[in-house]
Design a protein around this motif. Sequence first.
Motif, PDB file in Angstrom:
ATOM      1  N   ASN A  88       0.838  -1.193   0.000  1.00 56.71           N
ATOM      2  CA  ASN A  88       0.000   0.000   0.000  1.00 56.71           C
ATOM      3  C   ASN A  88       0.872   1.242   0.000  1.00 56.71           C
ATOM      4  OD1 ASN A  88      -2.456  -1.373   0.111  1.00 56.71           O
ATOM      5  ND2 ASN A  88      -2.325  -1.570   2.330  1.00 56.71           N
ATOM      6  N   VAL A  89       0.417   2.256  -0.734  1.00 54.15           N
ATOM      7  CA  VAL A  89       1.103   3.540  -0.781  1.00 54.15           C
ATOM      8  C   VAL A  89       0.134   4.593  -0.256  1.00 54.15           C
ATOM      9  CG1 VAL A  89       2.176   5.248  -2.270  1.00 54.15           C
ATOM     10  CG2 VAL A  89       2.506   2.824  -2.742  1.00 54.15           C
ATOM     11  N   LEU A  90       0.589   5.376   0.686  1.00 57.31           N
ATOM     12  CA  LEU A  90      -0.237   6.392   1.326  1.00 57.31           C
ATOM     13  C   LEU A  90      -0.452   7.571   0.387  1.00 57.31           C
ATOM     14  CD1 LEU A  90      -1.564   7.202   4.038  1.00 57.31           C
ATOM     15  CD2 LEU A  90       0.578   8.319   4.621  1.00 57.31           C
ATOM     16  N   ASP A  91      -1.702   7.884   0.082  1.00 60.47           N
ATOM     17  CA  ASP A  91      -2.035   9.039  -0.743  1.00 60.47           C
ATOM     18  C   ASP A  91      -2.462  10.230   0.118  1.00 60.47           C
ATOM     19  OD1 ASP A  91      -1.573   7.689  -3.136  1.00 60.47           O
ATOM     20  OD2 ASP A  91      -3.637   6.957  -3.227  1.00 60.47           O
ATOM     21  N   ARG A  92      -3.279   9.959   1.118  1.00 55.80           N
ATOM     22  CA  ARG A  92      -3.781  11.036   1.975  1.00 55.80           C
ATOM     23  C   ARG A  92      -3.871  10.526   3.407  1.00 55.80           C
ATOM     24  NH1 ARG A  92      -9.696  13.384   2.937  1.00 55.80           N
ATOM     25  NH2 ARG A  92      -9.085  15.350   3.891  1.00 55.80           N
ATOM     26  N   PHE A  93      -3.389  11.334   4.329  1.00 49.92           N
ATOM     27  CA  PHE A  93      -3.556  11.080   5.754  1.00 49.92           C
ATOM     28  C   PHE A  93      -3.923  12.424   6.361  1.00 49.92           C
ATOM     29  CE2 PHE A  93      -2.835  10.355  10.127  1.00 49.92           C
ATOM     30  CZ  PHE A  93      -2.887   8.981  10.327  1.00 49.92           C
ATOM     31  N   ALA A  94      -5.127  12.537   6.873  1.00 51.62           N
ATOM     32  CA  ALA A  94      -5.591  13.806   7.438  1.00 51.62           C
ATOM     33  C   ALA A  94      -6.303  13.543   8.753  1.00 51.62           C
ATOM     34  CB  ALA A  94      -6.527  14.511   6.465  1.00 51.62           C
ATOM     35  N   ILE A  95      -6.190  14.495   9.651  1.00 51.76           N
ATOM     36  CA  ILE A  95      -6.894  14.441  10.928  1.00 51.76           C
ATOM     37  C   ILE A  95      -7.692  15.728  11.064  1.00 51.76           C
ATOM     38  CG2 ILE A  95      -6.685  14.330  13.431  1.00 51.76           C
ATOM     39  CD1 ILE A  95      -4.106  12.788  13.077  1.00 51.76           C
ATOM     40  N   ASP A  96      -8.973  15.582  11.363  1.00 49.66           N
ATOM     41  CA  ASP A  96      -9.844  16.739  11.577  1.00 49.66           C
ATOM     42  C   ASP A  96      -9.821  17.058  13.070  1.00 49.66           C
ATOM     43  OD1 ASP A  96     -11.728  18.692  11.649  1.00 49.66           O
ATOM     44  OD2 ASP A  96     -13.297  17.544  10.638  1.00 49.66           O
ATOM     45  N   PHE A  97      -9.041  18.075  13.434  1.00 55.54           N
ATOM     46  CA  PHE A  97      -8.905  18.428  14.844  1.00 55.54           C
ATOM     47  C   PHE A  97     -10.130  19.150  15.386  1.00 55.54           C
ATOM     48  CE2 PHE A  97      -4.436  17.661  13.833  1.00 55.54           C
ATOM     49  CZ  PHE A  97      -4.132  16.795  14.870  1.00 55.54           C
ATOM     50  N   ALA A  98     -11.088  19.498  14.528  1.00 59.11           N
ATOM     51  CA  ALA A  98     -12.353  20.038  15.012  1.00 59.11           C
ATOM     52  C   ALA A  98     -13.197  18.919  15.627  1.00 59.11           C
ATOM     53  CB  ALA A  98     -13.114  20.707  13.869  1.00 59.11           C
ATOM     54  N   LEU A  99     -12.971  17.682  15.183  1.00 59.29           N
ATOM     55  CA  LEU A  99     -13.701  16.536  15.719  1.00 59.29           C
ATOM     56  C   LEU A  99     -12.916  15.772  16.775  1.00 59.29           C
ATOM     57  CD1 LEU A  99     -15.125  15.026  12.423  1.00 59.29           C
ATOM     58  CD2 LEU A  99     -16.356  16.371  14.120  1.00 59.29           C
ATOM     59  N   CYS A 100     -11.604  15.808  16.708  1.00 61.39           N
ATOM     60  CA  CYS A 100     -10.744  15.007  17.575  1.00 61.39           C
ATOM     61  C   CYS A 100     -10.968  15.357  19.046  1.00 61.39           C
ATOM     62  CB  CYS A 100      -9.279  15.238  17.196  1.00 61.39           C
ATOM     63  SG  CYS A 100      -8.120  14.241  18.149  1.00 61.39           S
ATOM     64  N   MET A 101     -11.036  14.319  19.885  1.00 59.41           N
ATOM     65  CA  MET A 101     -11.187  14.559  21.325  1.00 59.41           C
ATOM     66  C   MET A 101      -9.894  14.273  22.077  1.00 59.41           C
ATOM     67  SD  MET A 101     -13.625  11.534  22.601  1.00 59.41           S
ATOM     68  CE  MET A 101     -13.184   9.837  22.512  1.00 59.41           C
ATOM     69  N   TYR A 102      -8.782  14.063  21.340  1.00 58.55           N
ATOM     70  CA  TYR A 102      -7.449  13.918  21.916  1.00 58.55           C
ATOM     71  C   TYR A 102      -7.380  12.758  22.914  1.00 58.55           C
ATOM     72  CZ  TYR A 102      -7.070  18.440  19.773  1.00 58.55           C
ATOM     73  OH  TYR A 102      -7.097  19.449  18.860  1.00 58.55           O
ATOM     74  N   CYS A 103      -8.036  11.666  22.577  1.00 58.49           N
ATOM     75  CA  CYS A 103      -8.037  10.508  23.471  1.00 58.49           C
ATOM     76  C   CYS A 103      -6.737   9.710  23.372  1.00 58.49           C
ATOM     77  CB  CYS A 103      -9.227   9.602  23.165  1.00 58.49           C
ATOM     78  SG  CYS A 103      -9.199   8.870  21.518  1.00 58.49           S
ATOM     79  N   GLY A 104      -6.070   9.761  22.219  1.00 59.94           N
ATOM     80  CA  GLY A 104      -4.807   9.063  22.050  1.00 59.94           C
ATOM     81  C   GLY A 104      -4.936   7.609  21.646  1.00 59.94           C
ATOM     82  N   ILE A 105      -6.128   7.153  21.334  1.00 56.06           N
ATOM     83  CA  ILE A 105      -6.304   5.756  20.935  1.00 56.06           C
ATOM     84  C   ILE A 105      -5.530   5.480  19.651  1.00 56.06           C
ATOM     85  CG2 ILE A 105      -7.986   4.065  20.113  1.00 56.06           C
ATOM     86  CD1 ILE A 105      -9.965   5.263  22.121  1.00 56.06           C
TER      87      ILE A 105
END
Length: 181
Positions: free
Chosen positions: A72-89
């Motif tokens: 597999n080749v990574l094309d997109r990796f994004a995190i929406d920090f407006a939704l993230c609750m910073y749980c660290g899972i």
Amino acid sequence: MTRRAVTEHYPEAQPQLPPRSRGVIALFEENCTVCMLCARECPDWCIYIDSHKETAPAPEGAQPGARERSHNVLDRFAIDFALCMYCGICVEVCPFDALFWSPEFEYAETDIRELTHERDRLRAWMWTVPEPPALDERAEEPRELTAARRAADRAAADAAADEVPDADGRPGGGAPGGGAV
């Protein structure tokens, strides 16, 4: 309660954060194998991953008839920090150490749509990740490391035994196949 409260003037004076504090999630792209564990385990579904498969030819010097390998080749990796609750899972479940906590916390945006950070911005935070704490020198060595060290020592001893010439000048004690009789 007996001391007076002290107000720190934030923009002028940077706060003294505790070590290993959670600020933002950083991505070490080279370690990401697109296993999707972080996206599946995220309770907020705030991680977006796109990838494609590429086929690599069989390595040179491989046995005849060796097949091609795909990865597999990574094309997109994004995190929406407006939704993230910073749980660290996501950081905890990553089996390849591709996600880390960075102490950076100054990433406010004027528009909520700009809080979805793509892989280039997540990668830039990787260089702010602190070194892990040193291991306690009095702690026991992990069993895996002990077993690996024993296996390496045994292999080195076997290799050294094969290199020792016998009385006839042949390596390995003179037995056919290189071992002692």
